[in-house]
Design a protein around this motif. Sequence first.
Motif, short mmCIF file in Angstrom:
data_model
loop_
_atom_site.label_atom_id
_atom_site.label_comp_id
_atom_site.label_asym_id
_atom_site.label_seq_id
_atom_site.Cartn_x
_atom_site.Cartn_y
_atom_site.Cartn_z
N VAL A 152 0.76 -1.11 0.13
CA VAL A 152 -0.08 0.02 0.08
C VAL A 152 0.77 1.04 0.10
N ARG A 153 2.11 1.26 0.80
CA ARG A 153 2.86 2.43 0.71
C ARG A 153 3.43 2.59 -0.53
N GLN A 154 4.10 1.55 -1.31
CA GLN A 154 4.56 1.70 -2.35
C GLN A 154 3.74 2.28 -3.38
N ALA A 155 2.38 1.74 -3.42
CA ALA A 155 1.40 2.36 -4.13
C ALA A 155 1.37 3.78 -3.97
N PHE A 156 1.39 4.42 -2.83
CA PHE A 156 1.33 6.08 -2.62
C PHE A 156 2.50 6.57 -3.21
N LEU A 157 3.73 5.99 -2.87
CA LEU A 157 4.89 6.37 -3.28
C LEU A 157 5.14 6.45 -4.80
N GLY A 158 4.30 5.75 -5.44
CA GLY A 158 4.25 5.63 -6.91
C GLY A 158 3.78 6.80 -7.38
N LEU A 159 3.05 7.61 -6.74
CA LEU A 159 2.65 8.90 -7.10
C LEU A 159 3.56 10.08 -7.17
N MET A 160 4.95 9.63 -6.57
CA MET A 160 5.87 10.63 -6.17
C MET A 160 6.87 10.89 -7.45
N PRO A 161 6.90 11.72 -8.05
CA PRO A 161 7.73 11.83 -9.19
C PRO A 161 9.23 12.00 -8.50
N TYR A 162 10.16 11.29 -8.99
CA TYR A 162 11.58 11.08 -8.64
C TYR A 162 11.84 10.98 -7.11
N TYR A 163 10.89 10.00 -6.58
CA TYR A 163 10.93 9.98 -5.19
C TYR A 163 12.34 9.56 -4.39
N LYS A 164 12.90 8.38 -5.32
CA LYS A 164 14.10 7.84 -4.85
C LYS A 164 15.22 8.74 -5.13
N ASP A 165 15.40 9.54 -6.23
CA ASP A 165 16.21 10.42 -6.73
C ASP A 165 16.27 11.48 -5.49
N HIS A 166 15.23 12.06 -5.15
CA HIS A 166 15.14 13.09 -4.11
C HIS A 166 15.92 12.33 -2.87
N LEU A 167 15.50 11.08 -2.36
CA LEU A 167 16.27 10.67 -1.15
C LEU A 167 17.73 10.63 -1.26
N GLU A 168 18.13 10.34 -2.69
CA GLU A 168 19.75 10.22 -2.95
C GLU A 168 20.19 11.61 -2.80
N ARG A 169 19.53 12.55 -3.15
CA ARG A 169 19.85 13.91 -3.09
C ARG A 169 20.17 14.35 -1.49
N ILE A 170 19.30 13.88 -0.85
CA ILE A 170 19.23 14.31 0.60
C ILE A 170 20.33 13.93 1.29
N ILE A 171 20.66 12.38 0.95
CA ILE A 171 21.85 11.80 1.60
C ILE A 171 23.18 12.51 1.01
N GLU A 172 23.27 12.94 -0.41
CA GLU A 172 24.57 13.14 -0.98
C GLU A 172 24.87 14.73 -0.36
N ILE A 173 23.84 15.60 -0.29
CA ILE A 173 23.91 16.92 0.13
C ILE A 173 24.36 17.03 1.74
N ALA A 174 23.69 15.96 2.57
CA ALA A 174 23.93 16.09 3.94
C ALA A 174 25.52 15.47 4.00
N LYS A 175 25.89 14.56 3.28
CA LYS A 175 27.27 13.91 3.40
C LYS A 175 28.25 15.13 2.99
N LEU A 176 28.10 16.09 1.90
CA LEU A 176 29.10 16.99 1.60
C LEU A 176 29.08 17.97 2.48
N ARG A 177 27.92 18.40 3.12
CA ARG A 177 28.01 19.60 4.12
C ARG A 177 28.64 19.18 5.31
N ALA A 178 28.40 17.77 5.65
CA ALA A 178 29.02 17.51 7.05
C ALA A 178 30.62 17.08 6.93
N MET A 179 31.19 16.69 5.45
CA MET A 179 32.42 16.72 5.31
C MET A 179 33.32 18.22 5.30
N GLN A 180 32.45 19.00 4.34
CA GLN A 180 32.94 20.35 4.46
C GLN A 180 33.14 21.30 5.69
N ARG A 181 32.14 20.84 6.62
CA ARG A 181 32.19 21.38 7.96
C ARG A 181 33.01 20.82 8.81
#
Length: 289
Positions: A152-181
């Motif tokens: 049921v949850r995946q059926a809902f997430l299927g409505l989200m455009p680029y959901y998995k890509d956005h998750l990867e972007r959150i992780i990547e941005i957080a990693k870069l900022r933590a490493m820079q600081r």
Amino acid sequence: MVVVTGQNKVRGNPDDAMSSSDAEDEFQEPATPTASQAGQALPLLPQQFPEVVPLNVGGMFFTTRLSTLRRYEDTMLAAMFSGRHYIPTDAEGRYFIDRDGTYFGDILNFLRSGDLPPRERVRSVYKEAQYYSIGPLLDNLEDIQPLKGEKVRQAFLGLMPYYKDHLERIIEIAKLRAMQRKARFAKLKVCVFKEEMPITPYECPHFNSLRFERSESETKLFEHHCEVDVSFGPWEAVADVYDLLHCIVTDLSARGIAVDHQCIGVCDKHLINHYYCKRPIYEFKITWW
């Protein structure tokens, strides 16, 4: 009397004569066949299995009937123990399967009597059932929690455009900022909005009554990208913003990422007339250690 030996040359036209090297090539003994050639010429005989089969699955020992392993024809186990494939044995003569055997007992229990694992092992057994291609077990597991809720949850997430890509972007941005600081954690802004058009609470009824009467040029006036790191939405479903936030946190946590979030306000950018962007902005805090 003329004695003809194997060393005499053939008489005739010199051009037609065969050289000694050609003769050797023509009458050369065939080479000893290689292992691959021998395998092609003499295929292995079908492997015979006993009625009671001892198993070594990744170092864990099991014993079951051959008919149990062949319960369902379209499974990997049925194919492995059909006799068409060679299965190695360990030093004790047990048939070896190079797979973690932690949940193999649950696989056997289903093949024996249709028993399903307890809820806390459902996800893990499901992965094993996928590996062994046991369709009936997969169907049964998908109809119980937590996998039924996940569908049921995946059926809902299927409505989200680029959901998995956005998750990867959150992780990547957080990693870069933590490493820079050189910091233990990193913060980023995430917008999660359900409505396609920005509205204000006071104009919501008025806006909804007119939303399908706007011309294309008027609609473009509402196009707006909030100044955030990642933006989720819009979507059309009963599930709301809090449901999507729960999905985001759940999926990040499943990857071992500690995340906290809180609403820090709305975009509130003026668009046109009395319309403002009221999309909620959340601050995500990703802790790395």
